[in-house]
Every structure is written in C-alpha cells, then in structure tokens.
Design an enzyme around this catalytic site. Structure first.
Site, mmCIF file in Angstrom:
data_model
loop_
_atom_site.group_PDB
_atom_site.id
_atom_site.type_symbol
_atom_site.label_atom_id
_atom_site.label_comp_id
_atom_site.label_asym_id
_atom_site.label_seq_id
_atom_site.Cartn_x
_atom_site.Cartn_y
_atom_site.Cartn_z
ATOM 1 N N GLY A 15 25.060 -8.553 74.363
ATOM 2 C CA GLY A 15 25.271 -7.143 74.054
ATOM 3 C C GLY A 15 25.268 -6.813 72.575
ATOM 4 N N ARG A 93 17.002 -6.759 84.223
ATOM 5 C CA ARG A 93 16.675 -6.408 85.597
ATOM 6 C C ARG A 93 15.570 -5.365 85.590
ATOM 7 N NH1 ARG A 93 17.786 -7.820 90.604
ATOM 8 N NH2 ARG A 93 18.616 -5.826 91.272
ATOM 9 N N ILE A 94 14.577 -5.536 86.457
ATOM 10 C CA ILE A 94 13.581 -4.493 86.647
ATOM 11 C C ILE A 94 14.196 -3.428 87.549
ATOM 12 C CG2 ILE A 94 11.336 -3.939 87.639
ATOM 13 C CD1 ILE A 94 10.425 -6.746 86.870
ATOM 14 N N LEU A 95 14.157 -2.214 87.107
ATOM 15 C CA LEU A 95 14.806 -1.120 87.824
ATOM 16 C C LEU A 95 13.879 -0.543 88.883
ATOM 17 C CD1 LEU A 95 16.336 0.548 84.672
ATOM 18 C CD2 LEU A 95 17.614 -0.682 86.433
ATOM 19 N N HIS A 111 12.493 -3.026 73.065
ATOM 20 C CA HIS A 111 11.655 -4.169 73.427
ATOM 21 C C HIS A 111 11.271 -4.925 72.163
ATOM 22 C CE1 HIS A 111 8.874 -6.495 75.848
ATOM 23 N NE2 HIS A 111 7.943 -6.295 74.932
ATOM 24 N N ASP A 147 7.767 -1.700 80.367
ATOM 25 C CA ASP A 147 7.510 -1.606 78.921
ATOM 26 C C ASP A 147 6.337 -0.688 78.604
ATOM 27 O OD1 ASP A 147 9.569 -3.472 78.556
ATOM 28 O OD2 ASP A 147 8.184 -5.161 78.658
ATOM 29 N N ALA A 175 16.369 -5.929 62.901
ATOM 30 C CA ALA A 175 15.621 -4.671 62.957
ATOM 31 C C ALA A 175 15.983 -3.867 64.194
ATOM 32 C CB ALA A 175 14.118 -4.964 62.929
#
Length: 313
Positions: A15, A93-95, A111, A147, A175
C-alpha cells in the site's frame, strides 16, 4: 470552504501508493480525503498503516467467491463509506465488467509503464529488453479492458545502464507516489472548476440544432432562432454557485423546483424575475442527463416551430 471529495482506495499489498495518497490528502489545499481502504488480502501491510492513521479498513478474501459477487460485496462497503471515487493502488484483481461499468469515470488506477506500452505484468523488464530510454508510470481511468482507459497523467523515468527490472521499479515507485496524488487531486477538483463545467455545458448544447453561443451580460449564453435558452453563471452577483440557467414555465414552477431540491436549484439574480432557474453545477454527483433534459426543454421553449418539430421530448 468546499468539502473534500471522499475517496476509497483498493490495495493488495504494502500500500505505498495508498500511503502517498493518504499523506497528500492531509495537506490543507488537497481536494480529496481517503475515507476507506479495502483489500482482498488479510496480510496486506497497507491495512495496518491505514488503521494506524485512523482510516477505516475492510478486507474480504476473494477465494471461493465469484468475481462479480466479491466486487459487489466490496462495493457495498465503498458506498456505505460515502466515497465518490475509487483509487486502485496495487490492487491485484481483475474487476468484473459490471463493477467497472458502475464506476465509469470515477475509478482510477496507476500502472508502472508509459501506457499504451506494456500493459499487464513485468513492465520494467519488458521496457529494458526493448531497449527503451525510459520507463515510467501512468494514471488512467479504469475501463473493462485491462490497462486501457483514458490516460490522465504520466511520468517518464530514465533507464540507466545496468538497470534491472528491480532497480528501475524502485525509481518508478518514487514517480508513482508523486504522480498519483497530483493526478487524483486534479481529477476530483474538476467538479468545482468553472472551466471544466463550462466545457461540459458546451458539449450538451452542441448536441442541439442550430445553436449559437454568444456572450450575454459578460457570461456565455446560447441562442436558437435569435433567442437565448441557456446561460452559464460563474458565481455571479455574489452567489457561490456555478450554474446553468434554463427557462421554466414561470414563477410557480421555479418556486416548486427550489422547494423540492434547494441544493440543486436557486433563483438567479436578474434572470429569476423572468422565470429562469439556476441549476447548480458545482456540487456532488451532478446528473448530466438531467441537465441535458433541461437544456432540451429550454431550447424547445424558444426554438422556431420548424426546429422544435425535429426534436422528440
């Protein structure tokens, strides 16, 4: 003083981007606040950090739960928190498309590449192997395709001789921490920006036939057939409102609108005497379809009959 916009953050691990967003939110001028941190991983160390900082947390392991059901259960907590935006910060996780669709335009992700390059995983290794001069990071809106949402901001990071995926990742993370908080702040602040709200109104008026924009009393206005049907009000006459002024049927309807939804409608100075109503735009959760409906109705009230016949109401 405008209240800060509530944001929920999804994490799966340490996090660090969540922490960057959280600490940036503590600045007096930051337009957002973190109201909830959620995770699918009970061992995510970011949960402990959030708890230590007094931010409510929620964790629901996803194993054994269908994806859409897990997303819906997480979403229940988000809505209960009052969050109006979601920031994905290392959420692995892919939502589900249903969940993404419900938060279209209000869910952001960061990303670790300069999208559209290197979607998915192992982005730093892929940039080095390709011989790129720079890696970097991107903040984008979340769409159903991985993405692939509209880019809101990017920061390039130089690839130096001898870099490995890990060494580049460490610099890109610095960054990310700066880019995400800055981009999120700018994005949520748009809703109180007269410039952004005016462009939204312009887009709606452009969908109506034979509309002309012309300044009226020092502010943008829109006409059809030589008559005004809408005006843009940017805190004129001492009001705190940024608003769209539209025509009503008269004083009774104007009064009824204000009585039913005083947070949404007001009687504008000068124009109110002629039955114009002010639809407040610098507020939470503006329904732009509702604004478009009122623009069409106002347009029809003054449009020549040959034009009004073209529109269905």
């Amino acid at each position: 003083m405008v209240d800060k916009t509530p944001v929920a953050v999804f994490i799966s691990g340490s996090g660090t981007n969540m922490a960057a967003l959280l600490y940036a939110s503590r600045a007096a001028g930051c337009p957002y606040e973190i109201v909830l941190v959620l995770s699918n991983n009970p061992d995510a160390s970011g949960l402990k950090l959030a708890q230590a900082e007094g931010v409510p947390t929620f964790c629901l392991p996803h194993k054994g739960i269908p994806r859409a059901d897990h997303d819906a259960l997480m979403e229940e907590q988000v809505r209960a928190s009052g969050a109006r935006f979601i920031a994905l910060a290392g959420y692995m996780r892919i939502l589900s498309p249903e969940f993404v669709g419900r938060w279209e335009g209000r869910m952001l992700n960061i990303h670790p590449s300069l999208l559209p390059k290197y979607k998915g995983l192992h982005t730093h290794d892929r940039a080095i192997e390709a011989g790129d001069t720079h890696g970097g990071c991107t903040v984008h809106l979340v769409t159903a395709e991985l993405d692939d949402g509209p880019v809101l901001g990017q920061t390039p990071v130089a690839i130096i001789p001898g870099d490995t995926g890990d060494s580049l990742a460490a610099r890109v993370l610095f960054a990310e921490h700066q880019l995400y908080s800055r981009t999120l702040a700018a994005y949520v602040a748009r809703e109180n920006s007269a410039e952004w709200l005016l462009e939204k109104v312009r887009t709606l008026t452009a969908a109506l036939p034979e509309v002309e924009e012309r300044e009226s009393h020092g502010a943008p206005g829109w006409r059809v057939g030589g008559k005004y049907f809408a005006h843009f009000n940017d805190q004129h006459h001492g009001t705190p409102h940024i608003a769209l002024l539209v025509k009503t049927s008269g004083q009774d309807e104007l009064a009824a609108l204000i009585d039913q939804a005083p947070e949404m409608w007001f009687r504008p100075a000068y124009y109110g005497a002629s039955g114009w109503a002010g639809l407040v735009l610098n507020r939470a959760d503006v329904d732009w379809d509702h604004a478009a409906d009122w623009l069409r109705r106002s347009w029809a009230a003054v449009a020549p009959r040959r034009l009004a016949a073209m529109m269905e109401f």
